[in-house]
Motif scaffolding. Structure first.
Motif, PDB file in Angstrom:
ATOM      1  N   LEU A  31       0.966  -1.084   0.335  1.00 16.75           N
ATOM      2  CA  LEU A  31      -0.035   0.002  -0.047  1.00 16.75           C
ATOM      3  C   LEU A  31       0.952   1.181  -0.190  1.00 16.75           C
ATOM      4  O   LEU A  31       0.402   2.174  -0.333  1.00 16.75           O
ATOM      5  CB  LEU A  31      -0.909   0.029   1.186  1.00 16.75           C
ATOM      6  N   THR A  32       2.107   1.224   0.529  1.00 13.14           N
ATOM      7  CA  THR A  32       3.020   2.217   0.604  1.00 13.14           C
ATOM      8  C   THR A  32       3.562   2.398  -0.993  1.00 13.14           C
ATOM      9  O   THR A  32       4.079   3.748  -1.257  1.00 13.14           O
ATOM     10  CB  THR A  32       4.300   2.301   1.308  1.00 13.14           C
ATOM     11  N   ALA A  33       3.751   1.414  -1.805  1.00 14.97           N
ATOM     12  CA  ALA A  33       4.203   1.647  -3.017  1.00 14.97           C
ATOM     13  C   ALA A  33       5.414   1.963  -3.025  1.00 14.97           C
ATOM     14  O   ALA A  33       6.145   2.790  -4.081  1.00 14.97           O
ATOM     15  CB  ALA A  33       3.236   2.532  -3.915  1.00 14.97           C
ATOM     16  N   SER A  34       6.433   1.696  -2.179  1.00 12.29           N
ATOM     17  CA  SER A  34       7.569   2.197  -1.890  1.00 12.29           C
ATOM     18  C   SER A  34       8.706   1.170  -2.544  1.00 12.29           C
ATOM     19  O   SER A  34       8.522   0.115  -2.383  1.00 12.29           O
ATOM     20  CB  SER A  34       8.075   2.295  -0.301  1.00 12.29           C
ATOM     21  N   ARG A  35       9.579   1.641  -3.577  1.00  8.68           N
ATOM     22  CA  ARG A  35      10.494   1.013  -3.908  1.00  8.68           C
ATOM     23  C   ARG A  35      11.276   0.474  -2.805  1.00  8.68           C
ATOM     24  O   ARG A  35      12.099  -0.778  -3.256  1.00  8.68           O
ATOM     25  CB  ARG A  35      11.143   1.738  -5.205  1.00  8.68           C
ATOM     26  N   THR A  36      11.825   1.215  -1.995  1.00  6.47           N
ATOM     27  CA  THR A  36      12.659   0.697  -0.867  1.00  6.47           C
ATOM     28  C   THR A  36      12.048  -0.246  -0.283  1.00  6.47           C
ATOM     29  O   THR A  36      12.707  -1.436   0.443  1.00  6.47           O
ATOM     30  CB  THR A  36      13.027   1.648  -0.045  1.00  6.47           C
ATOM     31  N   GLY A  37      10.768  -0.409  -0.001  1.00  3.42           N
ATOM     32  CA  GLY A  37       9.871  -1.233   0.634  1.00  3.42           C
ATOM     33  C   GLY A  37       9.888  -2.655  -0.019  1.00  3.42           C
ATOM     34  O   GLY A  37      10.234  -3.756   0.437  1.00  3.42           O
ATOM     35  N   LEU A  38      10.176  -2.507  -1.607  1.00  5.77           N
ATOM     36  CA  LEU A  38      10.190  -3.924  -2.531  1.00  5.77           C
ATOM     37  C   LEU A  38      11.691  -4.599  -1.918  1.00  5.77           C
ATOM     38  O   LEU A  38      11.831  -5.638  -1.663  1.00  5.77           O
ATOM     39  CB  LEU A  38      10.145  -3.539  -3.812  1.00  5.77           C
ATOM     40  N   VAL A  39      12.552  -3.631  -2.067  1.00  7.55           N
ATOM     41  CA  VAL A  39      14.014  -4.137  -1.647  1.00  7.55           C
ATOM     42  C   VAL A  39      13.992  -4.839  -0.208  1.00  7.55           C
ATOM     43  O   VAL A  39      14.580  -5.894  -0.186  1.00  7.55           O
ATOM     44  CB  VAL A  39      14.965  -2.851  -1.806  1.00  7.55           C
ATOM     45  N   GLY A  40      13.316  -4.365   0.641  1.00  6.95           N
ATOM     46  CA  GLY A  40      13.297  -4.918   1.899  1.00  6.95           C
ATOM     47  C   GLY A  40      12.669  -5.944   1.748  1.00  6.95           C
ATOM     48  O   GLY A  40      12.939  -7.152   2.535  1.00  6.95           O
ATOM     49  N   VAL A  41      11.726  -6.555   1.304  1.00  4.60           N
ATOM     50  CA  VAL A  41      10.808  -7.409   1.082  1.00  4.60           C
ATOM     51  C   VAL A  41      11.720  -8.833   0.504  1.00  4.60           C
ATOM     52  O   VAL A  41      11.762  -9.973   0.985  1.00  4.60           O
ATOM     53  CB  VAL A  41       9.573  -7.416   0.386  1.00  4.60           C
ATOM     54  N   VAL A  42      12.606  -8.308  -0.553  1.00  2.00           N
ATOM     55  CA  VAL A  42      13.606  -9.347  -0.975  1.00  2.00           C
ATOM     56  C   VAL A  42      14.638  -9.695   0.084  1.00  2.00           C
ATOM     57  O   VAL A  42      14.984 -10.930   0.081  1.00  2.00           O
ATOM     58  CB  VAL A  42      14.197  -8.658  -2.254  1.00  2.00           C
ATOM     59  N   LEU A  43      14.861  -8.592   1.106  1.00  2.00           N
ATOM     60  CA  LEU A  43      16.021  -9.297   2.063  1.00  2.00           C
ATOM     61  C   LEU A  43      15.417 -10.131   2.866  1.00  2.00           C
ATOM     62  O   LEU A  43      16.216 -10.837   3.401  1.00  2.00           O
ATOM     63  CB  LEU A  43      16.197  -7.815   2.629  1.00  2.00           C
ATOM     64  N   LEU A  44      14.127 -10.053   3.368  1.00  2.00           N
ATOM     65  CA  LEU A  44      13.262 -11.024   4.067  1.00  2.00           C
ATOM     66  C   LEU A  44      13.701 -12.331   3.446  1.00  2.00           C
ATOM     67  O   LEU A  44      13.723 -13.351   4.280  1.00  2.00           O
ATOM     68  CB  LEU A  44      11.906 -10.793   4.317  1.00  2.00           C
ATOM     69  N   ALA A  45      13.570 -12.599   2.077  1.00  2.00           N
ATOM     70  CA  ALA A  45      13.585 -13.758   1.462  1.00  2.00           C
ATOM     71  C   ALA A  45      14.926 -14.464   1.332  1.00  2.00           C
ATOM     72  O   ALA A  45      15.520 -15.543   1.813  1.00  2.00           O
ATOM     73  CB  ALA A  45      13.041 -13.743   0.090  1.00  2.00           C
ATOM     74  N   LEU A  46      16.025 -13.414   1.365  1.00  2.00           N
ATOM     75  CA  LEU A  46      17.413 -13.780   1.614  1.00  2.00           C
ATOM     76  C   LEU A  46      17.715 -14.147   2.892  1.00  2.00           C
ATOM     77  O   LEU A  46      18.479 -14.989   3.039  1.00  2.00           O
ATOM     78  CB  LEU A  46      18.397 -12.322   0.893  1.00  2.00           C
ATOM     79  N   TRP A  47      17.029 -13.476   3.972  1.00  2.00           N
ATOM     80  CA  TRP A  47      17.283 -14.011   5.224  1.00  2.00           C
ATOM     81  C   TRP A  47      16.954 -15.401   5.328  1.00  2.00           C
ATOM     82  O   TRP A  47      17.763 -16.197   6.041  1.00  2.00           O
ATOM     83  CB  TRP A  47      16.683 -13.158   6.290  1.00  2.00           C
ATOM     84  N   ALA A  48      15.909 -15.718   4.706  1.00  2.00           N
ATOM     85  CA  ALA A  48      15.442 -17.221   4.990  1.00  2.00           C
ATOM     86  C   ALA A  48      16.368 -18.230   4.089  1.00  2.00           C
ATOM     87  O   ALA A  48      16.816 -19.062   4.650  1.00  2.00           O
ATOM     88  CB  ALA A  48      14.065 -17.367   4.068  1.00  2.00           C
ATOM     89  N   LEU A  49      17.085 -17.608   3.169  1.00  2.00           N
ATOM     90  CA  LEU A  49      17.920 -18.349   2.507  1.00  2.00           C
ATOM     91  C   LEU A  49      19.513 -18.587   3.057  1.00  2.00           C
ATOM     92  O   LEU A  49      20.044 -19.615   3.028  1.00  2.00           O
ATOM     93  CB  LEU A  49      18.436 -17.979   0.891  1.00  2.00           C
ATOM     94  N   ALA A  50      19.699 -17.456   3.683  1.00  2.10           N
ATOM     95  CA  ALA A  50      21.116 -17.429   4.591  1.00  2.10           C
ATOM     96  C   ALA A  50      21.082 -17.956   5.840  1.00  2.10           C
ATOM     97  O   ALA A  50      22.020 -18.698   6.353  1.00  2.10           O
ATOM     98  CB  ALA A  50      21.546 -16.056   4.690  1.00  2.10           C
ATOM     99  N   ASP A  51      19.898 -18.214   6.650  1.00  3.27           N
ATOM    100  CA  ASP A  51      19.826 -18.419   7.996  1.00  3.27           C
ATOM    101  C   ASP A  51      19.250 -19.883   8.076  1.00  3.27           C
ATOM    102  O   ASP A  51      17.788 -20.035   8.347  1.00  3.27           O
ATOM    103  CB  ASP A  51      19.051 -17.393   8.767  1.00  3.27           C
ATOM    104  N   ARG A  52      19.891 -20.740   8.147  1.00  5.98           N
ATOM    105  CA  ARG A  52      19.436 -22.422   8.165  1.00  5.98           C
ATOM    106  C   ARG A  52      19.029 -22.768   9.445  1.00  5.98           C
ATOM    107  O   ARG A  52      18.151 -23.807   9.609  1.00  5.98           O
ATOM    108  CB  ARG A  52      20.561 -23.330   7.475  1.00  5.98           C
ATOM    109  N   ARG A  53      19.377 -21.747  10.393  1.00  3.96           N
ATOM    110  CA  ARG A  53      18.924 -22.229  11.977  1.00  3.96           C
ATOM    111  C   ARG A  53      17.539 -21.680  12.076  1.00  3.96           C
ATOM    112  O   ARG A  53      16.790 -22.164  13.330  1.00  3.96           O
ATOM    113  CB  ARG A  53      19.768 -21.641  12.824  1.00  3.96           C
TER     114      ARG A  53
END
Length: 493
Positions: A135-157
């Motif tokens: 709803l914010t239509a923020s492009r930095t928000g989209l980058v942040g959402v991608v970072l959430l997925a990268l956290w899942a890939l990097a943190d196997r614990r």
């Protein structure tokens, strides 16, 4: 800050404000690090995450109202969005709202892993937060959402369901975006994301301001323009192809440090920040159990606001700077550090000073608000301005009113402070006219020439006489070329 204030020209109020915020951030960082001296260090982090999760949930509600029921916004409890079809929260800035929502999403993940929040409730709240980011239509928000997925890939614990939830974040984002676009099409409502996609300049003038910043760094590489002086230096330096918006920041943390502090000191500050982040990451990878979860979540939160700082300037706002300071302190703090005698008393004193200072800052600001929001029976504008000019931290706001209204008396003194905060069209017009009225004609020409580069419609009337092509001898000063090139500091009194 002290160098820019003392030998430099940064006004006292702006310098004291910066010093106070930096000191407050130091207190918060020390408090975060001190959490590891307790036996319940993960519990302390969970309490912070609970606060962030509550803030996020409340802002989901605000975002929904701003987009789907904007008529319910009253401007007091819920801000009215100035961007049709976009949520801005009570920050009134979509990028800031998206960063808070992303912090909240990370906090929800941490609370689920720390068993402070049920997995089903956490997943629902997480999905709502991602939807609000859309709803914010923020492009930095989209980058942040991608970072959430990268956290899942990097943190196997992380637990498998938690990792799947994080990996689903971009999918949730895409589905929500598509759903909003369809809703807007079928209901004839506005979805701000569509306008963002149609924008011609994907960088929102950032490429232009970064290019100008590099030119300023090349011109003054060693000492920089001075802390807090970027806007003044950039505005008064000739850039014929400059972005037409009035930038008070480079929208990139390293560039901001380099241009204001110079390359040697700016590099030192960046090295210290990156070293702290590296130490935090190393500790997070070594920690086990609930403490490991807390440390890794704190590192991701710092990374999130760090990524935002490469495209914006969130850390120049106290509501991001102070939590970020605590998070970095917590992430980089260690329980094995030697105890310092009296450290607890110092930390408590710092916390008390922070709270008292915040209250005093509000009281100091109240006389300034009366200038712009006068109630019935208020004192004349001249008296309200004079009262505001006695403010310790916010006199520049009162000086802006003095410089841009007849109540200010037409002198040059208000420009000594107001110009160091943000030079906009109204202030530049008033400054050029005041310089000309006091016989500083060539300085007035220089300010007018810089104003012309912004091509702002608010200055059209000011430059209108230049289009009528009168006799050269009768041209007003704003139509004439400055007689000599000037450095921006030449106009600082």
């Amino acid at each position: 800050v002290c160098w820019s204030w003392g030998p430099g020209s940064l006004p006292t109020g702006l310098a004291l404000s910066a010093i106070g915020l930096l000191a407050a951030a130091g207190v918060m960082a020390a408090a975060g690090a001190a959490a590891h001296a307790r036996g319940d260090t993960a519990s302390v982090f969970a309490d912070v995450c609970t606060g962030l999760a509550v803030a996020g949930a409340l802002n989901v509600g605000i975002a929904v109202i701003q987009v789907f029921a904007p008529e319910l916004t009253d401007g007091d409890w819920i801000a009215t969005s100035g961007l049709p079809g976009r949520a801005v929260g009570n920050f009134r800035q979509p990028n800031h709202l998206s960063s808070l929502l992303l912090w909240s999403a990370i906090a929800v993940v941490a609370l689920v892993e720390l068993e402070r929040l049920g997995r089903r409730a956490g997943a629902l709240l997480f999905a709502a937060l991602v939807f609000a980011v859309v709803l914010t239509a923020s492009r930095t928000g989209l980058v942040g959402v991608v970072l959430l997925a990268l956290w899942a890939l990097a943190d196997r614990r992380l637990a498998r369901p938690t990792r799947l939830l994080l990996l689903a974040a971009p999918v949730l984002y895409a589905l929500a975006w598509f759903g909003m676009a369809e809703w807007a099409r079928l209901s004839q409502h506005t979805f701000g994301g569509a306008a963002r996609l149609a924008a011609g300049d994907i960088s929102s003038s950032r490429f232009g301001i970064w290019q100008n910043t590099l030119a300023l760094i090349a011109h003054q590489p060693w000492a920089g323009v001075g802390f807090g002086e970027f806007n003044l230096a950039w505005t008064l330096t000739p850039f014929p192809g400059r972005p037409v918006a009035f930038f008070d920041h480079t929208h990139n943390l390293p560039l901001q440090l380099f241009v204001e502090l110079g390359l040697p000191l700016g590099t030192g500050v960046m090295a210290a920040l990156l070293t702290s982040l590296w130490l935090a990451a190393r500790l997070a990878l070594r920690a086990e159990g609930s403490v490991g979860v807390a440390r890794r979540a704190a590192v991701v939160m710092v990374l999130m606001i760090g990524l935002h700082s490469l495209l914006e300037y969130p850390l120049w706002y106290a509501y991001f700077l102070l939590p970020a300071g605590w998070l970095l302190g917590y992430a980089a703090g260690s329980a094995t550090l030697p105890r310092v005698p009296g450290a607890s008393r110092v930390l408590v004193s710092g916390g008390v000073a922070l709270v008292v200072g915040a209250v005093l800052a509000v009281l100091d600001y109240l006389p300034v608000t009366s200038i712009y929001n006068a109630s019935a029976g208020a004192a004349p504008l001249e008296m309200r301005i004079a009262r505001g000019q006695r403010s310790v931290l916010f006199a520049h706001q009162a000086d802006y009113a003095a410089a841009t209204t007849e109540a200010g008396g037409g002198g040059l003194a208000p420009f000594d402070t107001a110009t160091h905060f943000l030079l906009d069209t109204r202030l530049m017009l008033a400054w050029a006219k005041a310089l000309a009225a006091h016989g500083e004609i060539d300085e007035a020409r220089w300010v007018a020439a810089r104003l012309r580069e912004f091509r702002n419609p608010g200055s059209d009337d000011f430059f209108a006489p230049c289009k009528d092509a009168p006799e050269p001898a009768k041209l007003p000063f704003q139509c004439e070329t400055p007689q000599r090139l000037r450095d921006w500091r030449d106009l600082v009194r």
